[in-house]
Design a protein around this motif. Structure first.
Motif, short mmCIF file in Angstrom:
data_model
loop_
_atom_site.label_atom_id
_atom_site.label_comp_id
_atom_site.label_asym_id
_atom_site.label_seq_id
_atom_site.Cartn_x
_atom_site.Cartn_y
_atom_site.Cartn_z
N MET A 1 0.86 -1.19 0.00
CA MET A 1 0.00 0.00 0.00
C MET A 1 0.90 1.24 0.00
SD MET A 1 -3.27 0.61 2.45
CE MET A 1 -2.30 0.54 3.93
N CYS A 2 0.86 1.98 -1.05
CA CYS A 2 1.81 3.10 -1.18
C CYS A 2 1.30 4.32 -0.43
CB CYS A 2 2.01 3.44 -2.63
SG CYS A 2 0.73 4.54 -3.24
N GLY A 3 2.11 5.37 -0.43
CA GLY A 3 1.71 6.62 0.20
C GLY A 3 1.80 7.77 -0.79
N THR B 1 5.59 7.10 -1.69
CA THR B 1 6.30 5.88 -1.31
C THR B 1 5.64 4.77 -2.09
OG1 THR B 1 4.86 5.82 0.65
CG2 THR B 1 7.12 6.57 0.98
N ARG B 2 6.45 4.01 -2.86
CA ARG B 2 5.90 3.05 -3.83
C ARG B 2 5.92 1.63 -3.28
NH1 ARG B 2 8.60 0.32 -8.90
NH2 ARG B 2 6.74 -0.29 -10.05
N TRP B 3 4.88 0.91 -3.59
CA TRP B 3 4.81 -0.52 -3.34
C TRP B 3 4.59 -1.12 -4.73
CZ3 TRP B 3 4.37 -2.99 1.67
CH2 TRP B 3 4.19 -4.37 1.59
N ALA B 4 5.69 -1.58 -5.35
CA ALA B 4 5.66 -1.95 -6.77
C ALA B 4 4.64 -3.03 -7.10
CB ALA B 4 7.04 -2.43 -7.20
N THR B 5 3.84 -2.80 -8.11
CA THR B 5 2.98 -3.86 -8.66
C THR B 5 3.39 -4.18 -10.09
OG1 THR B 5 1.31 -2.35 -9.57
CG2 THR B 5 0.98 -3.08 -7.29
N HIS B 6 3.87 -3.19 -10.85
CA HIS B 6 4.28 -3.38 -12.24
C HIS B 6 5.65 -2.74 -12.44
CE1 HIS B 6 -0.01 -4.03 -12.38
NE2 HIS B 6 0.12 -4.58 -13.57
N ALA C 1 10.42 4.31 -9.86
CA ALA C 1 9.89 5.05 -8.71
C ALA C 1 9.06 6.24 -9.19
CB ALA C 1 11.04 5.53 -7.83
N HIS C 2 8.08 6.60 -8.41
CA HIS C 2 7.24 7.77 -8.71
C HIS C 2 7.90 9.01 -8.10
CE1 HIS C 2 3.36 5.16 -9.15
NE2 HIS C 2 4.44 4.41 -9.32
N PRO C 3 7.58 10.21 -8.46
CA PRO C 3 6.64 10.62 -9.49
C PRO C 3 7.11 10.24 -10.90
CG PRO C 3 7.10 12.43 -7.97
CD PRO C 3 8.08 11.36 -7.68
N ASN D 1 -1.37 5.59 -6.57
CA ASN D 1 -1.58 4.43 -5.71
C ASN D 1 -2.61 3.55 -6.42
OD1 ASN D 1 -2.21 2.64 -3.65
ND2 ASN D 1 -3.20 4.16 -2.36
N GLY D 2 -2.28 2.28 -6.62
CA GLY D 2 -3.23 1.36 -7.25
C GLY D 2 -2.70 0.80 -8.55
N ILE D 3 -3.60 0.38 -9.42
CA ILE D 3 -3.22 -0.26 -10.68
C ILE D 3 -4.10 0.28 -11.81
CG2 ILE D 3 -3.17 -2.46 -11.95
CD1 ILE D 3 -2.59 -3.87 -9.27
N THR E 1 6.40 0.63 -15.49
CA THR E 1 5.20 0.74 -14.65
C THR E 1 3.92 0.89 -15.47
OG1 THR E 1 5.28 3.14 -14.59
CG2 THR E 1 6.52 1.97 -12.89
N ASP E 2 2.81 0.55 -14.83
CA ASP E 2 1.50 0.87 -15.39
C ASP E 2 1.24 2.39 -15.31
OD1 ASP E 2 1.60 0.51 -12.60
OD2 ASP E 2 -0.57 0.28 -12.46
N THR E 3 1.85 3.02 -14.30
CA THR E 3 1.58 4.44 -14.00
C THR E 3 1.98 5.40 -15.11
OG1 THR E 3 1.94 3.95 -11.67
CG2 THR E 3 2.10 6.26 -12.30
#
Ligand code: GLU
Length: 196
Positions: free
Chosen positions: A1-3, A72-77, A85-87, A98-100, A122-124
């Motif tokens: 779960m990212c922030g 703060t990233r919690w990698a999914t893709h 890493a984001h941004p 946050n999410g997919i 990333t998907d982002t």
């Protein structure tokens, strides 16, 4: 779960964003980053691992500007590294997510055909690229965000800043929460109220 954290204030904001990210550490993460707007440009710092790595980078090369977003990233893709890493950003817009975005492959293919380049796994990254494309068609940032999110499948919380709009902080959500706070001359977005 990212922030997610976004702050608009009257002084350099990156240390405030870092403080907010520290409040969100309990959620777990694998990398972190901050973007601000300074002199009409998007400035970014990102680092793999704990916030202390980002903090060291910021100590060497501070980020200026009174408006910014952090993550703060919690990698999914895509692997948990600095590139992913984001941004994520173009020269026009920076985003934390946050999410997919479940239909990111289809959107990436469409935008690649239009000539846009992608730098992460990333998907982002489809988010800033699609919004940049929509801004080029003459839409306002608010209209571009509204049009883009209508195309995203899945659950997401997003925060945006724009190179050409140094006073504008936009948040959007479908699923995960995004808290909003209003202060005297300061406005906030965050994954939860603790960060605000
Ligand atoms: N799906 C995005 C990524 O892998 C966001 C993950 C998150 O919620 O931190 O970069």
């Amino acid at each position: 779960m990212c922030g997610i954290i976004g702050i608009s204030t009257k002084r350099d904001v990156s240390s405030l964003i870092l403080q907010g990210l520290k409040q969100l550490e309990y959620r777990g993460y694998d990398s972190a980053g901050i973007a601000t707007i300074a002199g009409g440009k998007i400035c970014r710092a990102r680092a793999e691992g704990k916030l202390v790595n980002l903090e060291k980078q910021l100590a060497q090369t501070p980020l200026k500007g009174p408006l910014g977003i952090g993550h703060t990233r919690w990698a999914t893709h895509g692997a948990p590294n600095e590139t992913n890493a984001h941004p994520h950003a173009t020269d026009k817009v920076a985003v934390v997510h946050n999410g997919i975005i479940e239909n990111f492959r289809e959107l990436k293919e469409e935008l690649t055909k239009l000539g846009y380049a992608f730098y992460s796994q990333t998907d982002t990254e489809v988010v800033p690229v699609l919004i940049t494309h929509l801004l080029k068609t003459g839409l306002t940032p608010q209209a571009a965000v509204a049009k883009a999110i209508a195309r995203f499948h899945g659950a997401f919380a997003l925060a945006f800043i724009f190179a050409d709009h140094p006073d504008l902080l936009i948040g959007a959500r479908k699923g995960p929460p995004l808290a909003v706070g209003f202060g005297e001359g300061e406005n906030y977005l965050g994954s939860d109220a603790i960060a605000l």
